[in-house]
Design a protein around this motif. Structure first.
Motif, short mmCIF file in Angstrom:
data_model
loop_
_atom_site.label_atom_id
_atom_site.label_comp_id
_atom_site.label_asym_id
_atom_site.label_seq_id
_atom_site.Cartn_x
_atom_site.Cartn_y
_atom_site.Cartn_z
N ALA A 189 37.30 31.57 57.06
CA ALA A 189 37.40 32.94 56.70
C ALA A 189 38.41 33.20 55.63
O ALA A 189 37.95 34.02 54.64
N ALA A 190 39.59 32.58 55.48
CA ALA A 190 40.55 32.79 54.43
C ALA A 190 39.76 32.29 53.15
O ALA A 190 39.89 33.09 52.02
N ARG A 191 39.19 31.34 53.08
CA ARG A 191 38.17 30.76 51.75
C ARG A 191 37.25 31.69 51.55
O ARG A 191 37.09 31.92 50.34
N ARG A 192 36.55 32.06 52.41
CA ARG A 192 35.40 33.39 52.09
C ARG A 192 35.88 34.68 51.68
O ARG A 192 35.48 35.05 50.56
N GLU A 193 37.12 34.83 52.13
CA GLU A 193 37.63 36.25 51.69
C GLU A 193 38.16 36.01 50.25
O GLU A 193 37.98 36.85 49.51
N ARG A 194 38.67 35.01 49.93
CA ARG A 194 39.18 34.68 48.55
C ARG A 194 38.16 34.78 47.65
O ARG A 194 38.15 35.20 46.63
N LEU A 195 36.84 34.01 47.78
CA LEU A 195 35.95 33.84 46.94
C LEU A 195 35.15 35.05 46.74
O LEU A 195 34.97 35.65 45.76
N SER A 196 35.32 36.01 47.77
CA SER A 196 34.61 37.26 47.66
C SER A 196 35.41 38.21 46.78
O SER A 196 34.97 38.91 45.95
N ASP A 197 36.63 38.30 47.02
CA ASP A 197 37.59 38.98 46.12
C ASP A 197 37.58 38.44 44.87
O ASP A 197 37.50 39.10 43.78
N LEU A 198 37.47 37.20 44.44
CA LEU A 198 37.06 36.72 43.24
C LEU A 198 35.78 37.20 42.52
O LEU A 198 35.75 37.40 41.35
N LEU A 199 35.08 36.99 43.43
CA LEU A 199 33.40 37.83 42.78
C LEU A 199 33.52 38.98 42.44
O LEU A 199 32.70 39.55 41.21
N ASP A 200 34.37 39.98 43.17
CA ASP A 200 34.65 41.30 42.69
C ASP A 200 35.44 41.44 41.50
O ASP A 200 35.14 42.37 40.57
N ALA A 201 36.45 40.65 41.39
CA ALA A 201 37.11 40.35 39.94
C ALA A 201 36.36 40.16 38.73
O ALA A 201 36.42 40.85 37.89
N LEU A 202 35.32 39.22 39.08
CA LEU A 202 34.34 38.87 37.87
C LEU A 202 33.47 39.96 37.72
O LEU A 202 33.36 40.51 36.48
N ARG A 203 32.78 40.71 38.31
CA ARG A 203 32.30 41.73 38.38
C ARG A 203 32.98 42.75 37.59
O ARG A 203 32.35 43.39 36.86
N GLY A 204 34.36 42.97 37.89
CA GLY A 204 34.87 44.12 37.22
C GLY A 204 35.60 43.69 35.62
O GLY A 204 36.39 44.71 35.32
N SER A 205 35.34 42.55 35.44
CA SER A 205 35.91 42.10 34.14
C SER A 205 35.42 42.44 33.02
O SER A 205 34.14 42.61 32.69
N ARG A 206 36.17 43.19 32.00
CA ARG A 206 35.72 43.60 31.11
C ARG A 206 35.88 43.07 29.70
O ARG A 206 34.76 43.02 28.84
N SER A 207 36.88 42.56 29.32
CA SER A 207 36.91 41.79 27.90
C SER A 207 36.95 40.24 28.15
O SER A 207 36.75 39.76 29.15
N GLY A 208 36.86 39.61 27.03
CA GLY A 208 36.52 38.34 27.09
C GLY A 208 37.52 37.65 27.59
O GLY A 208 37.38 36.59 28.59
N PRO A 209 38.87 37.95 27.55
CA PRO A 209 40.06 36.96 28.33
C PRO A 209 39.84 37.16 29.73
O PRO A 209 39.94 36.40 30.44
N GLU A 210 39.56 38.51 30.07
CA GLU A 210 39.27 38.86 31.50
C GLU A 210 38.32 38.19 32.20
O GLU A 210 38.30 37.31 33.18
N LEU A 211 37.26 37.80 31.30
CA LEU A 211 35.84 37.29 31.98
C LEU A 211 36.26 35.87 31.95
O LEU A 211 35.75 35.02 32.84
N ALA A 212 36.97 35.29 31.13
CA ALA A 212 37.21 33.61 30.91
C ALA A 212 37.96 33.31 32.12
O ALA A 212 37.78 32.48 32.76
N PHE A 213 39.16 34.13 32.40
CA PHE A 213 39.93 33.99 33.70
C PHE A 213 39.42 34.05 34.75
O PHE A 213 39.57 33.32 35.95
#
Length: 144
Positions: free
Chosen positions: A35-59
Motif C-alpha cells: 500500500a505504501a508503494r501504491r500510494e507513492r506511485l500514485s503521488d508521483l503520477l500526480d506530480a508528473l501530471r502537474g509538471s510544467r517546465s522541462g526541468p520539473e518534467l524531467a525530475f
C-alpha cells in the motif's frame, strides 16, 4: 592453514545456497508495504501530471520511471535493484515493459509525459489502482 579443497568446497556450498535462495525471488511483501508503494506511485503520477517546465518534467519522469519499474518487479515477484541493476532485473522479468518505459521516459524528457502517465497507470492498475484519498499508514513507512 585450512585445506584449499575444503575452502573451495565450502565456498561452492555457500554459492549454491545463495542461488537457491535468490532463484524464487524475494518473499511476498506485506499489504502495508504494498500500500505504501501504491500510494507513492500514485503521488508521483500526480506530480508528473502537474509538471510544467522541462526541468520539473524531467525530475518527475525520473521518479515515475523508477517507481513504476519497482512496482512491476515487486508485483511479478522479482528482485529490486538501483541504476543499471533495476534495468537488468526488469529486463529479466518483462523486457517489453522495460522498452516501453524507456521510450515513455524519453518522451517525457522531450516534453511529453503522456505515454509515461499511461504506462505507469497501467502498472498501478495491475496492483489495485491508485491509492491516495483516505490512505493512512500508522508508524514508519517501510523503506525497502
Amino acid at each position: 592453514g585450512p585445506d584449499a579443497g575444503a575452502v573451495r568446497g565450502a565456498a561452492g556450498r555457500t554459492r549454491a545456497g545463495a542461488r537457491r535462495r535468490r532463484a524464487p525471488g524475494p518473499r511476498k511483501r506485506e499489504d502495508r508495504w504494498r500500500a505504501a508503494r501504491r500510494e507513492r506511485l500514485s503521488d508521483l503520477l500526480d506530480a508528473l501530471r502537474g509538471s510544467r517546465s522541462g526541468p520539473e518534467l524531467a525530475f518527475s519522469a525520473n521518479a515515475v520511471l523508477t517507481a513504476t519499474a519497482e512496482m512491476a518487479l515487486l508485483s511479478a515477484g522479482g528482485w529490486l535493484g538501483s541504476g543499471k541493476w533495476l534495468s537488468r532485473e526488469l529486463e529479466q522479468v518483462d523486457a517489453g515493459l522495460l522498452q516501453q518505459l524507456v521510450s515513455a521516459h524519453a518522451g517525457a524528457i522531450a516534453g511529453d509525459g503522456g505515454a509515461m502517465l499511461v504506462l505507469a497507470a497501467q502498472v498501478l492498475d495491475g496492483v489495485g489502482g491508485p491509492l491516495s484519498a483516505g490512505y493512512y499508514a500508522r508508524g514508519p513507512l517501510p523503506v525497502g
